[in-house]
Design a protein around this motif. Structure first.
Motif, PDB file in Angstrom:
ATOM      1  N   LEU A  55     -28.279  -5.564 -11.553  1.00 37.95           N
ATOM      2  CA  LEU A  55     -29.331  -4.835 -10.399  1.00 37.95           C
ATOM      3  C   LEU A  55     -28.250  -3.918 -10.261  1.00 37.95           C
ATOM      4  O   LEU A  55     -27.475  -2.666 -10.310  1.00 37.95           O
ATOM      5  N   PHE A  56     -29.642  -2.892 -10.467  1.00 41.80           N
ATOM      6  CA  PHE A  56     -29.982  -1.683 -10.371  1.00 41.80           C
ATOM      7  C   PHE A  56     -30.452  -1.536  -9.303  1.00 41.80           C
ATOM      8  O   PHE A  56     -31.986  -1.420  -9.071  1.00 41.80           O
ATOM      9  N   GLN A  57     -30.148  -0.741  -8.243  1.00 42.82           N
ATOM     10  CA  GLN A  57     -30.618  -0.731  -6.514  1.00 42.82           C
ATOM     11  C   GLN A  57     -31.133   1.510  -6.944  1.00 42.82           C
ATOM     12  O   GLN A  57     -30.075   2.345  -7.392  1.00 42.82           O
ATOM     13  N   SER A  58     -32.090   0.881  -6.007  1.00 48.84           N
ATOM     14  CA  SER A  58     -32.485   2.681  -6.640  1.00 48.84           C
ATOM     15  C   SER A  58     -32.271   3.016  -5.527  1.00 48.84           C
ATOM     16  O   SER A  58     -30.958   3.105  -4.548  1.00 48.84           O
ATOM     17  N   SER A  59     -31.842   4.495  -5.792  1.00 46.38           N
ATOM     18  CA  SER A  59     -31.067   6.242  -5.614  1.00 46.38           C
ATOM     19  C   SER A  59     -31.779   6.566  -4.969  1.00 46.38           C
ATOM     20  O   SER A  59     -31.126   7.662  -3.561  1.00 46.38           O
ATOM     21  N   PHE A 100     -23.855  -4.917  -9.834  1.00 47.12           N
ATOM     22  CA  PHE A 100     -24.497  -4.151  -9.288  1.00 47.12           C
ATOM     23  C   PHE A 100     -24.145  -2.927  -9.162  1.00 47.12           C
ATOM     24  O   PHE A 100     -23.384  -2.577  -8.955  1.00 47.12           O
ATOM     25  N   VAL A 101     -25.368  -1.877  -9.828  1.00 48.88           N
ATOM     26  CA  VAL A 101     -25.267  -0.937  -9.787  1.00 48.88           C
ATOM     27  C   VAL A 101     -26.424  -0.132  -8.480  1.00 48.88           C
ATOM     28  O   VAL A 101     -26.683   0.039  -8.865  1.00 48.88           O
ATOM     29  N   GLY A 102     -25.286   0.480  -7.607  1.00 49.04           N
ATOM     30  CA  GLY A 102     -26.134   1.367  -6.866  1.00 49.04           C
ATOM     31  C   GLY A 102     -25.424   2.205  -5.957  1.00 49.04           C
ATOM     32  O   GLY A 102     -23.686   2.228  -5.862  1.00 49.04           O
ATOM     33  N   PRO A 103     -25.830   3.540  -5.337  1.00 45.46           N
ATOM     34  CA  PRO A 103     -24.988   4.272  -4.832  1.00 45.46           C
ATOM     35  C   PRO A 103     -24.716   3.854  -3.260  1.00 45.46           C
ATOM     36  O   PRO A 103     -23.756   4.257  -3.118  1.00 45.46           O
ATOM     37  N   GLY A 104     -24.802   2.270  -3.143  1.00 46.44           N
ATOM     38  CA  GLY A 104     -24.159   1.780  -1.568  1.00 46.44           C
ATOM     39  C   GLY A 104     -23.356   0.200  -2.066  1.00 46.44           C
ATOM     40  O   GLY A 104     -23.401  -0.137  -3.094  1.00 46.44           O
ATOM     41  N   LYS A 105     -22.651  -0.278  -1.137  1.00 45.78           N
ATOM     42  CA  LYS A 105     -22.694  -1.570  -1.169  1.00 45.78           C
ATOM     43  C   LYS A 105     -23.299  -3.121  -1.617  1.00 45.78           C
ATOM     44  O   LYS A 105     -24.832  -2.798  -1.026  1.00 45.78           O
ATOM     45  N   PHE A 106     -23.230  -3.766  -1.895  1.00 44.45           N
ATOM     46  CA  PHE A 106     -24.554  -4.511  -2.655  1.00 44.45           C
ATOM     47  C   PHE A 106     -24.189  -5.612  -0.943  1.00 44.45           C
ATOM     48  O   PHE A 106     -23.295  -6.000  -0.925  1.00 44.45           O
ATOM     49  N   ASN A 107     -25.337  -5.666  -0.984  1.00 48.24           N
ATOM     50  CA  ASN A 107     -26.153  -6.456  -0.164  1.00 48.24           C
ATOM     51  C   ASN A 107     -26.521  -8.148  -0.125  1.00 48.24           C
ATOM     52  O   ASN A 107     -28.138  -7.480  -1.204  1.00 48.24           O
ATOM     53  N   PRO A 108     -26.099  -9.105  -0.112  1.00 50.77           N
ATOM     54  CA  PRO A 108     -26.806 -10.193  -0.545  1.00 50.77           C
ATOM     55  C   PRO A 108     -28.510 -10.242   0.326  1.00 50.77           C
ATOM     56  O   PRO A 108     -29.310 -10.637  -0.577  1.00 50.77           O
ATOM     57  N   ALA A 109     -28.788  -9.959   1.441  1.00 49.28           N
ATOM     58  CA  ALA A 109     -29.473  -9.893   2.238  1.00 49.28           C
ATOM     59  C   ALA A 109     -30.855  -9.348   1.663  1.00 49.28           C
ATOM     60  O   ALA A 109     -31.736  -9.492   2.240  1.00 49.28           O
ATOM     61  N   ARG A 110     -30.936  -7.946   1.006  1.00 47.85           N
ATOM     62  CA  ARG A 110     -32.018  -7.248   0.088  1.00 47.85           C
ATOM     63  C   ARG A 110     -32.039  -8.241  -0.723  1.00 47.85           C
ATOM     64  O   ARG A 110     -33.136  -7.277  -1.522  1.00 47.85           O
ATOM     65  N   LEU A 111     -31.612  -8.987  -1.234  1.00 49.55           N
ATOM     66  CA  LEU A 111     -32.693  -9.142  -2.896  1.00 49.55           C
ATOM     67  C   LEU A 111     -33.570 -10.346  -2.396  1.00 49.55           C
ATOM     68  O   LEU A 111     -34.304 -10.681  -3.541  1.00 49.55           O
ATOM     69  N   GLY A 112     -33.597 -10.887  -1.287  1.00 50.49           N
ATOM     70  CA  GLY A 112     -35.475 -11.902  -1.121  1.00 50.49           C
ATOM     71  C   GLY A 112     -34.918 -13.340  -1.604  1.00 50.49           C
ATOM     72  O   GLY A 112     -33.915 -13.594  -1.148  1.00 50.49           O
ATOM     73  N   THR A 113     -35.833 -13.578  -2.789  1.00 49.80           N
ATOM     74  CA  THR A 113     -35.748 -14.350  -3.351  1.00 49.80           C
ATOM     75  C   THR A 113     -35.119 -14.946  -4.185  1.00 49.80           C
ATOM     76  O   THR A 113     -34.017 -15.877  -4.626  1.00 49.80           O
ATOM     77  N   MET A 114     -34.330 -14.054  -4.629  1.00 45.52           N
ATOM     78  CA  MET A 114     -33.342 -14.045  -5.729  1.00 45.52           C
ATOM     79  C   MET A 114     -32.588 -14.808  -6.638  1.00 45.52           C
ATOM     80  O   MET A 114     -31.911 -15.547  -7.487  1.00 45.52           O
ATOM     81  N   PHE A 115     -31.361 -14.991  -5.307  1.00 50.10           N
ATOM     82  CA  PHE A 115     -30.328 -16.212  -5.324  1.00 50.10           C
ATOM     83  C   PHE A 115     -30.789 -16.900  -4.588  1.00 50.10           C
ATOM     84  O   PHE A 115     -29.190 -17.775  -3.694  1.00 50.10           O
ATOM     85  N   ARG A 116     -31.430 -17.367  -3.628  1.00 52.08           N
ATOM     86  CA  ARG A 116     -31.820 -18.182  -2.920  1.00 52.08           C
ATOM     87  C   ARG A 116     -32.337 -19.525  -2.500  1.00 52.08           C
ATOM     88  O   ARG A 116     -31.836 -19.905  -3.741  1.00 52.08           O
TER      89      ARG A 116
END
Length: 167
Positions: A55-59, A100-116
């Motif tokens: 997963l790549f988070q938007s910069s 997880f690749v991104g500027p911030g820490k991994f936050n599973p709450a932001r993933l929507g239904t991917m791992f719901r």
């Protein structure tokens, strides 16, 4: 026609994965059409793949919930066969990694239904499978295991399977 099917047909045999082999079990009822891939995995008798999600988070700081990425399913040399269902969260996460690749820490709450996971939907699906699929008929279901899952939330233990690259 794929090469495997063509080979079987040229030898006068039914292809191993042909629908005529009884592999098609029909359509799922509408109430199960929105099962997540994780919910289906919780109910699976057999595991033959391990999954790696990148997963790549938007910069862009104004878009903290924008992700892109891919998931790869890797064949395993060993088949994991459940003797009781549902599978525990540790069973599911044991064959799962998230990079997880991104500027911030991994936050599973932001993933929507991917791992719901929705506990009531998983339980209803298991009971339906027991009554409508002969492969599930003799596999016991355990209410103590289903209680390890959230009513509606992220797969327990997911954060322990995350590798972060915050550069």
């Amino acid at each position: 026609i794929c090469s495997g099917c063509m080979t079987a047909l040229s030898h006068g045999k039914l292809p191993r994965l042909a629908l005529a082999n009884g592999l098609f079990r029909g359509q799922l009822p509408d109430r199960f059409l929105d099962l997540t891939w994780v919910e289906e995995r919780i109910c699976s008798i057999y595991y033959t793949t391990a999954h790696v999600t990148r997963l790549f988070q938007s910069s862009d700081p104004s878009q903290p919930r924008v992700f892109h990425g891919n998931m790869c399913a890797h064949d395993m040399n060993v088949v994991s066969t459940a003797r009781i269902l549902p599978r525990t969260p540790a069973d599911v996460t044991g064959f799962l990694s998230v990079v997880f690749v991104g500027p911030g820490k991994f936050n599973p709450a932001r993933l929507g239904t991917m791992f719901r996971v929705c506990k009531s939907k998983v339980w209803a699906f298991l009971l339906w499978l027991k009554h409508h699929n002969h492969l599930y008929a003799d596999i016991p279901v355990d209410t103590e295991i289903i209680d390890l899952y959230p009513q509606d939330g992220i797969l327990p233990g997911l954060c322990d399977r995350v590798i972060e690259d915050n550069e």
